[in-house]
Motif scaffolding. Structure first.
Motif, PDB file in Angstrom:
ATOM      1  N   VAL A 123      42.891 157.219  77.017  1.00  0.00           N
ATOM      2  CA  VAL A 123      42.371 156.678  75.766  1.00  0.00           C
ATOM      3  C   VAL A 123      43.307 155.587  75.286  1.00  0.00           C
ATOM      4  CG1 VAL A 123      41.698 157.235  73.400  1.00  0.00           C
ATOM      5  CG2 VAL A 123      41.393 158.928  75.213  1.00  0.00           C
ATOM      6  N   LEU A 124      42.725 154.483  74.842  1.00  0.00           N
ATOM      7  CA  LEU A 124      43.534 153.363  74.362  1.00  0.00           C
ATOM      8  C   LEU A 124      44.400 153.781  73.182  1.00  0.00           C
ATOM      9  CD1 LEU A 124      40.962 150.408  74.290  1.00  0.00           C
ATOM     10  CD2 LEU A 124      42.524 151.069  76.120  1.00  0.00           C
ATOM     11  N   GLY A 125      45.643 153.303  73.179  1.00  0.00           N
ATOM     12  CA  GLY A 125      46.469 153.446  71.988  1.00  0.00           C
ATOM     13  C   GLY A 125      46.116 152.346  71.009  1.00  0.00           C
ATOM     14  N   LEU A 126      46.428 152.551  69.747  1.00  0.00           N
ATOM     15  CA  LEU A 126      46.110 151.515  68.774  1.00  0.00           C
ATOM     16  C   LEU A 126      47.244 151.318  67.790  1.00  0.00           C
ATOM     17  CD1 LEU A 126      45.261 152.620  65.685  1.00  0.00           C
ATOM     18  CD2 LEU A 126      43.297 153.474  66.936  1.00  0.00           C
ATOM     19  N   SER A 127      47.314 150.096  67.319  1.00  0.00           N
ATOM     20  CA  SER A 127      48.294 149.707  66.321  1.00  0.00           C
ATOM     21  C   SER A 127      47.537 148.947  65.240  1.00  0.00           C
ATOM     22  CB  SER A 127      49.318 148.788  67.006  1.00  0.00           C
ATOM     23  OG  SER A 127      50.576 148.942  66.459  1.00  0.00           O
ATOM     24  N   TRP A 128      47.628 149.447  64.003  1.00  0.00           N
ATOM     25  CA  TRP A 128      46.903 148.811  62.890  1.00  0.00           C
ATOM     26  C   TRP A 128      47.893 148.193  61.916  1.00  0.00           C
ATOM     27  CZ3 TRP A 128      42.597 152.814  61.116  1.00  0.00           C
ATOM     28  CH2 TRP A 128      41.567 152.796  62.064  1.00  0.00           C
ATOM     29  N   TYR A 129      47.514 147.031  61.381  1.00  0.00           N
ATOM     30  CA  TYR A 129      48.372 146.306  60.443  1.00  0.00           C
ATOM     31  C   TYR A 129      47.553 145.815  59.253  1.00  0.00           C
ATOM     32  CZ  TYR A 129      50.751 145.787  64.942  1.00  0.00           C
ATOM     33  OH  TYR A 129      51.308 146.032  66.169  1.00  0.00           O
ATOM     34  N   ASP A 130      48.259 145.700  58.128  1.00  0.00           N
ATOM     35  CA  ASP A 130      47.731 144.956  56.982  1.00  0.00           C
ATOM     36  C   ASP A 130      48.533 143.672  56.885  1.00  0.00           C
ATOM     37  OD1 ASP A 130      45.886 146.862  56.313  1.00  0.00           O
ATOM     38  OD2 ASP A 130      47.115 147.791  54.749  1.00  0.00           O
ATOM     39  N   VAL A 164      45.094 135.708  51.088  1.00  0.00           N
ATOM     40  CA  VAL A 164      44.158 136.308  52.040  1.00  0.00           C
ATOM     41  C   VAL A 164      44.774 137.591  52.571  1.00  0.00           C
ATOM     42  CG1 VAL A 164      42.947 136.039  54.231  1.00  0.00           C
ATOM     43  CG2 VAL A 164      43.179 134.087  52.699  1.00  0.00           C
ATOM     44  N   LYS A 165      44.009 138.658  52.481  1.00  0.00           N
ATOM     45  CA  LYS A 165      44.421 139.944  53.059  1.00  0.00           C
ATOM     46  C   LYS A 165      43.490 140.233  54.223  1.00  0.00           C
ATOM     47  CE  LYS A 165      45.944 142.079  48.748  1.00  0.00           C
ATOM     48  NZ  LYS A 165      45.784 143.197  47.802  1.00  0.00           N
ATOM     49  N   PHE A 166      44.044 140.659  55.336  1.00  0.00           N
ATOM     50  CA  PHE A 166      43.166 141.036  56.448  1.00  0.00           C
ATOM     51  C   PHE A 166      43.805 142.112  57.309  1.00  0.00           C
ATOM     52  CE2 PHE A 166      45.270 138.546  59.821  1.00  0.00           C
ATOM     53  CZ  PHE A 166      46.001 137.630  59.071  1.00  0.00           C
ATOM     54  N   SER A 167      42.938 142.781  58.071  1.00  0.00           N
ATOM     55  CA  SER A 167      43.400 143.849  58.957  1.00  0.00           C
ATOM     56  C   SER A 167      43.605 143.294  60.359  1.00  0.00           C
ATOM     57  CB  SER A 167      42.360 144.963  59.006  1.00  0.00           C
ATOM     58  OG  SER A 167      41.143 144.458  59.516  1.00  0.00           O
ATOM     59  N   ILE A 168      44.522 143.907  61.084  1.00  0.00           N
ATOM     60  CA  ILE A 168      44.712 143.592  62.508  1.00  0.00           C
ATOM     61  C   ILE A 168      44.648 144.910  63.265  1.00  0.00           C
ATOM     62  CG2 ILE A 168      46.315 142.716  64.267  1.00  0.00           C
ATOM     63  CD1 ILE A 168      47.533 140.917  62.092  1.00  0.00           C
ATOM     64  N   ASP A 169      43.890 144.915  64.341  1.00  0.00           N
ATOM     65  CA  ASP A 169      43.729 146.108  65.174  1.00  0.00           C
ATOM     66  C   ASP A 169      44.021 145.695  66.614  1.00  0.00           C
ATOM     67  OD1 ASP A 169      42.407 147.878  67.030  1.00  0.00           O
ATOM     68  OD2 ASP A 169      41.076 148.594  65.447  1.00  0.00           O
ATOM     69  N   LEU A 170      45.127 146.187  67.153  1.00  0.00           N
ATOM     70  CA  LEU A 170      45.502 145.890  68.544  1.00  0.00           C
ATOM     71  C   LEU A 170      45.424 147.177  69.359  1.00  0.00           C
ATOM     72  CD1 LEU A 170      48.712 143.676  68.037  1.00  0.00           C
ATOM     73  CD2 LEU A 170      46.355 142.900  68.424  1.00  0.00           C
ATOM     74  N   ARG A 171      44.896 147.075  70.572  1.00  0.00           N
ATOM     75  CA  ARG A 171      44.804 148.267  71.422  1.00  0.00           C
ATOM     76  C   ARG A 171      45.138 147.922  72.866  1.00  0.00           C
ATOM     77  NH1 ARG A 171      40.293 152.094  68.703  1.00  0.00           N
ATOM     78  NH2 ARG A 171      40.230 150.994  66.725  1.00  0.00           N
ATOM     79  N   ASN A 172      45.666 148.905  73.564  1.00  0.00           N
ATOM     80  CA  ASN A 172      45.802 148.791  75.009  1.00  0.00           C
ATOM     81  C   ASN A 172      46.036 150.162  75.613  1.00  0.00           C
ATOM     82  OD1 ASN A 172      45.996 147.673  77.638  1.00  0.00           O
ATOM     83  ND2 ASN A 172      46.769 145.773  76.742  1.00  0.00           N
ATOM     84  N   VAL A 173      46.094 150.182  76.935  1.00  0.00           N
ATOM     85  CA  VAL A 173      46.088 151.471  77.634  1.00  0.00           C
ATOM     86  C   VAL A 173      47.488 151.986  77.917  1.00  0.00           C
ATOM     87  CG1 VAL A 173      46.026 150.651  80.024  1.00  0.00           C
ATOM     88  CG2 VAL A 173      44.754 152.710  79.394  1.00  0.00           C
TER      89      VAL A 173
END
Ligand SMILES: [Zn+2]
Length: 413
Positions: A212-219, A283-292
């Motif tokens: 399952v891909l790991g994920l890293s979330w940012y504001d 500007v506020k935005f989300s970042i969603d990075l994923r990989n295996v």
């Protein structure tokens, strides 16, 4: 008949899926059966009654996870378990989660039909509140089970009306006595619709899931200066949105830079003051990075941080980026992945490896026991939607793979 020729009953699996989908059925053909509601209780009661009819004994733990056990020859062995969840999204479908539970039940029914004994016991599980729609966090039952968070934290979670998980479990009669996590598992398998378009696109029937891909979330927040869009020349602006779009593009570039499993997504953007003739000040935005792999995900993490710093230096605007969530990638145990792969070979299924981009209960069971997943295609890759659909023959094929993967483990452990 040799065990290799054993097949599940696809019509029975389908009709059970359709019967369970009646509970909370929506006008658009989906299902709304939120965790720990009266409808969830009805769904649970139905599945438990099917388990009892199939001769299984029932155990419920303190977070409401249900384990239905078919005895093995050697009751001292930890069970080979399979399951998923039966709660749904508010506009959910018939298959997400439900397929994993009923495929496991169908395996037991098939073993019963043919009077096949296994060395290790077989268990069918359903985990409480996987969807996280009514109560946060998601994957609650399996999360408590593996110690990702405490029972107290889970009990205290509230829905929008202020009702707690603890009270609602009690109310629907599914607050059991077994301490979560004190239930041995020898190996765990979960069948699931893919929830993505990869299998359908490649015209394959079975996805072997290496992990399952790991994920890293940012504001991320870019702070500029609001000013009138007319009188302010281009060179004298601090336009937060122009700077932010550069970072957003880089998020996608980073996802593209690490194929095949790199993912980079900006899914949420807020522009202030969001007015036609005002240069955006923030500007506020989300970042969603994923990989295996953890290494690749970490590289992507370093790259976005470096890019943000460089962008801030170049533009002179203040930019904050904060990591708000991190799940490491979850590679599944090679024993279970191999068991799935061997089963597809036995059955002659068309197959490919598909990593999971979504969370599943198997991520948590993998912390305690060898775990693996089997994916089948779903129409247009759509799930968490009332139009979610899957073909009976694909569901049956996935269930046959599950049967043979479980049999291999149950005889061998
Ligand atoms: Zn699911």
């Amino acid at each position: 008949m040799s065990v290799a020729d054993l097949r599940i009953n696809g019509e029975r699996l389908w009709s059970s899926l359709m019967e369970l989908a009646q509970i909370g059925a929506t006008a658009k053909g989906g299902v709304k059966r939120l965790a720990l509601t009266d409808l969830d209780k009805q769904g649970r009661d139905l599945v438990v009654s099917w388990g009892k009819q199939a001769g299984m004994s029932i155990t419920i733990d303190q977070i409401g996870n249900v384990f239905m056990r078919r005895a093995g020859r050697n009751s001292a062995l930890p069970p080979v378990m399979s399951g998923s969840h039966i709660d749904t999204q508010p506009t959910g479908g018939k298959f997400d989660g439900n397929y994993g539970v009923l495929a496991a039940l169908e395996v037991v029914r098939t073993l019963n039909d043919h009077h096949i004994e296994t060395e290790a016991p077989i268990e069918v599980a359903f985990w409480t509140n996987e969807e996280g729609s009514r109560f946060v966090p998601v994957m609650m039952g399996s999360g408590v089970f593996c110690g990702a968070f405490t029972l107290e934290t889970a009990y205290a979670a509230k829905d929008t009306e202020g009702k707690t998980v603890g009270d609602e479990l009690e109310r629907i009669g599914y607050k059991g006595t077994e301490v979560p996590g004190q239930h041995p598992i020898g190996a765990y398998f979960e069948t699931h619709i893919e929830q993505g378009p990869v299998l359908e696109d490649a015209d394959k029937v079975i996805g072997v899931v290496p992990g399952v891909l790991g994920l890293s979330w940012y504001d991320c927040v870019v702070t500029g200066m609001e000013a009138h869009a007319g009188p302010t020349p281009m060179g004298l602006r601090k336009d937060a949105l122009q700077v932010a779009t550069g970072i957003m593009q880089e998020v996608v570039n980073i996802g593209n830079r690490y194929p095949p499993y790199g993912r980079g997504t900006v899914g949420m953007v807020q522009v202030f003051p969001n007015s036609r003739n005002v240069i955006p000040g923030e500007v506020k935005f989300s970042i969603d990075l994923r990989n295996v792999s953890s290494e690749l995900l970490d590289t992507m993490h370093q790259e976005i941080l470096a890019f943000v710093e460089q962008t801030s230096n170049n533009s002179g605007l203040h930019i904050s980026v904060e990591r708000v969530s991190y799940y490491p990638p979850c590679p599944f145990h090679s024993d279970c992945v191999d068991a799935v792969r061997n089963a597809t070979a036995t059955l002659g299924c068309s197959t490919m490896d598909v990593v999971s981009g979504a969370g599943h209960d198997a991520i948590y069971t993998a912390r305690l026991a060898p775990s693996g997943m089997i994916f089948v295609p779903c129409k247009d890759g759509i799930s968490h939607n009332e139009i979610e659909d899957a073909k009976p023959e694909h569901l049956a094929a996935g269930c046959n793979v599950l049967l043979h993967a479980m049999l291999a483990k149950a005889q061998r452990i």
